[in-house]
Scaffold this motif. Sequence first.
Motif, PDB file in Angstrom:
ATOM      1  N   PRO A  48      34.564  30.653  15.034  1.00  0.00           N
ATOM      2  CA  PRO A  48      34.139  31.731  15.953  1.00  0.00           C
ATOM      3  C   PRO A  48      32.768  31.460  16.590  1.00  0.00           C
ATOM      4  CG  PRO A  48      34.967  32.671  13.902  1.00  0.00           C
ATOM      5  CD  PRO A  48      34.885  31.187  13.705  1.00  0.00           C
ATOM      6  N   ALA A  49      31.850  30.876  15.817  1.00  0.00           N
ATOM      7  CA  ALA A  49      30.520  30.575  16.354  1.00  0.00           C
ATOM      8  C   ALA A  49      30.625  29.526  17.464  1.00  0.00           C
ATOM      9  CB  ALA A  49      29.588  30.086  15.256  1.00  0.00           C
ATOM     10  N   LEU A  50      31.481  28.519  17.271  1.00  0.00           N
ATOM     11  CA  LEU A  50      31.681  27.495  18.297  1.00  0.00           C
ATOM     12  C   LEU A  50      32.313  28.098  19.544  1.00  0.00           C
ATOM     13  CD1 LEU A  50      32.881  24.440  16.172  1.00  0.00           C
ATOM     14  CD2 LEU A  50      30.650  24.790  17.237  1.00  0.00           C
ATOM     15  N   GLY A  51      33.185  29.085  19.360  1.00  0.00           N
ATOM     16  CA  GLY A  51      33.800  29.769  20.504  1.00  0.00           C
ATOM     17  C   GLY A  51      32.758  30.502  21.334  1.00  0.00           C
ATOM     18  N   VAL A  52      31.803  31.137  20.663  1.00  0.00           N
ATOM     19  CA  VAL A  52      30.729  31.845  21.364  1.00  0.00           C
ATOM     20  C   VAL A  52      29.882  30.850  22.152  1.00  0.00           C
ATOM     21  CG1 VAL A  52      28.587  33.150  21.020  1.00  0.00           C
ATOM     22  CG2 VAL A  52      30.652  33.787  19.765  1.00  0.00           C
ATOM     23  N   VAL A  53      29.561  29.720  21.534  1.00  0.00           N
ATOM     24  CA  VAL A  53      28.766  28.694  22.210  1.00  0.00           C
ATOM     25  C   VAL A  53      29.528  28.165  23.420  1.00  0.00           C
ATOM     26  CG1 VAL A  53      27.806  26.364  21.979  1.00  0.00           C
ATOM     27  CG2 VAL A  53      27.457  28.040  20.167  1.00  0.00           C
ATOM     28  N   ARG A  54      30.827  27.928  23.260  1.00  0.00           N
ATOM     29  CA  ARG A  54      31.663  27.432  24.361  1.00  0.00           C
ATOM     30  C   ARG A  54      31.652  28.433  25.524  1.00  0.00           C
ATOM     31  NH1 ARG A  54      36.198  26.457  21.574  1.00  0.00           N
ATOM     32  NH2 ARG A  54      35.391  24.491  20.840  1.00  0.00           N
ATOM     33  N   GLN A  55      31.740  29.735  25.203  1.00  0.00           N
ATOM     34  CA  GLN A  55      31.693  30.777  26.243  1.00  0.00           C
ATOM     35  C   GLN A  55      30.352  30.764  26.969  1.00  0.00           C
ATOM     36  OE1 GLN A  55      32.652  34.398  24.116  1.00  0.00           O
ATOM     37  NE2 GLN A  55      34.399  34.726  25.481  1.00  0.00           N
ATOM     38  N   ARG A  56      29.267  30.666  26.216  1.00  0.00           N
ATOM     39  CA  ARG A  56      27.930  30.638  26.817  1.00  0.00           C
ATOM     40  C   ARG A  56      27.763  29.435  27.738  1.00  0.00           C
ATOM     41  NH1 ARG A  56      23.993  32.146  21.752  1.00  0.00           N
ATOM     42  NH2 ARG A  56      24.613  34.310  21.554  1.00  0.00           N
ATOM     43  N   LEU A  57      28.233  28.274  27.284  1.00  0.00           N
ATOM     44  CA  LEU A  57      28.139  27.065  28.109  1.00  0.00           C
ATOM     45  C   LEU A  57      28.942  27.224  29.397  1.00  0.00           C
ATOM     46  CD1 LEU A  57      28.350  24.188  25.471  1.00  0.00           C
ATOM     47  CD2 LEU A  57      26.370  24.847  26.843  1.00  0.00           C
ATOM     48  N   GLY A  58      30.122  27.803  29.283  1.00  0.00           N
ATOM     49  CA  GLY A  58      30.952  28.048  30.474  1.00  0.00           C
ATOM     50  C   GLY A  58      30.264  28.989  31.440  1.00  0.00           C
ATOM     51  N   LYS A  60      26.989  29.472  31.711  1.00  0.00           N
ATOM     52  CA  LYS A  60      25.849  28.751  32.307  1.00  0.00           C
ATOM     53  C   LYS A  60      26.333  27.792  33.399  1.00  0.00           C
ATOM     54  CE  LYS A  60      22.460  30.143  29.612  1.00  0.00           C
ATOM     55  NZ  LYS A  60      21.419  31.009  30.123  1.00  0.00           N
ATOM     56  N   GLU A  61      27.457  27.131  33.147  1.00  0.00           N
ATOM     57  CA  GLU A  61      28.016  26.202  34.131  1.00  0.00           C
ATOM     58  C   GLU A  61      28.408  26.939  35.412  1.00  0.00           C
ATOM     59  OE1 GLU A  61      31.600  23.460  33.461  1.00  0.00           O
ATOM     60  OE2 GLU A  61      30.155  22.862  31.917  1.00  0.00           O
ATOM     61  N   ASN A  62      29.075  28.086  35.253  1.00  0.00           N
ATOM     62  CA  ASN A  62      29.466  28.886  36.425  1.00  0.00           C
ATOM     63  C   ASN A  62      28.237  29.369  37.191  1.00  0.00           C
ATOM     64  OD1 ASN A  62      32.185  28.601  35.893  1.00  0.00           O
ATOM     65  ND2 ASN A  62      32.333  30.537  34.780  1.00  0.00           N
ATOM     66  N   ASP A  63      27.219  29.810  36.470  1.00  0.00           N
ATOM     67  CA  ASP A  63      25.982  30.277  37.096  1.00  0.00           C
ATOM     68  C   ASP A  63      25.328  29.149  37.882  1.00  0.00           C
ATOM     69  OD1 ASP A  63      23.849  32.254  37.481  1.00  0.00           O
ATOM     70  OD2 ASP A  63      22.665  30.912  36.201  1.00  0.00           O
ATOM     71  N   ARG A  64      25.273  27.981  37.298  1.00  0.00           N
ATOM     72  CA  ARG A  64      24.673  26.819  37.957  1.00  0.00           C
ATOM     73  C   ARG A  64      25.440  26.467  39.234  1.00  0.00           C
ATOM     74  NH1 ARG A  64      22.755  21.214  35.160  1.00  0.00           N
ATOM     75  NH2 ARG A  64      23.144  19.847  36.885  1.00  0.00           N
ATOM     76  N   GLU A  65      26.770  26.506  39.172  1.00  0.00           N
ATOM     77  CA  GLU A  65      27.586  26.198  40.353  1.00  0.00           C
ATOM     78  C   GLU A  65      27.352  27.220  41.466  1.00  0.00           C
ATOM     79  OE1 GLU A  65      31.649  25.889  39.017  1.00  0.00           O
ATOM     80  OE2 GLU A  65      31.177  24.178  37.731  1.00  0.00           O
TER      81      GLU A  65
END
Length: 122
Positions: A48-58, A60-65
Amino acid sequence: SNSNHHHNNNNNNNSPNNDDGEEIPFVKLSERLRRAEIEVSIAAASEPALGVVRQRLGSKENDREKRFEVLKEMVEDMCRREMNLHINLSPPDKHMTLFLPETSATGLFALPLQLAGEPLPE
């Protein structure tokens, strides 16, 4: 008195060396250490912790784009309007670290404005 002490003077400093015996710069060493710590914490993390990190990274990626698209439109429009220059910007690699240049309160255009004799904001 006869001393049998042997001194090895090949490497007097305490700097770590790589496999070739070359000294590793401190910045690279600290980056290696940081990456190793990240790898250890990822290995120990729960699913579950890795899922949260994956969501945050996604996110951040969308925000950057989206930020890039806004800046791209602004730069392309300004170049077309102000300089009759048609450019097409493409985004940097998503793994590239982006650094913003230091700017003053007057921003990036201070020098061109000064050269043109324009008043600058206080």
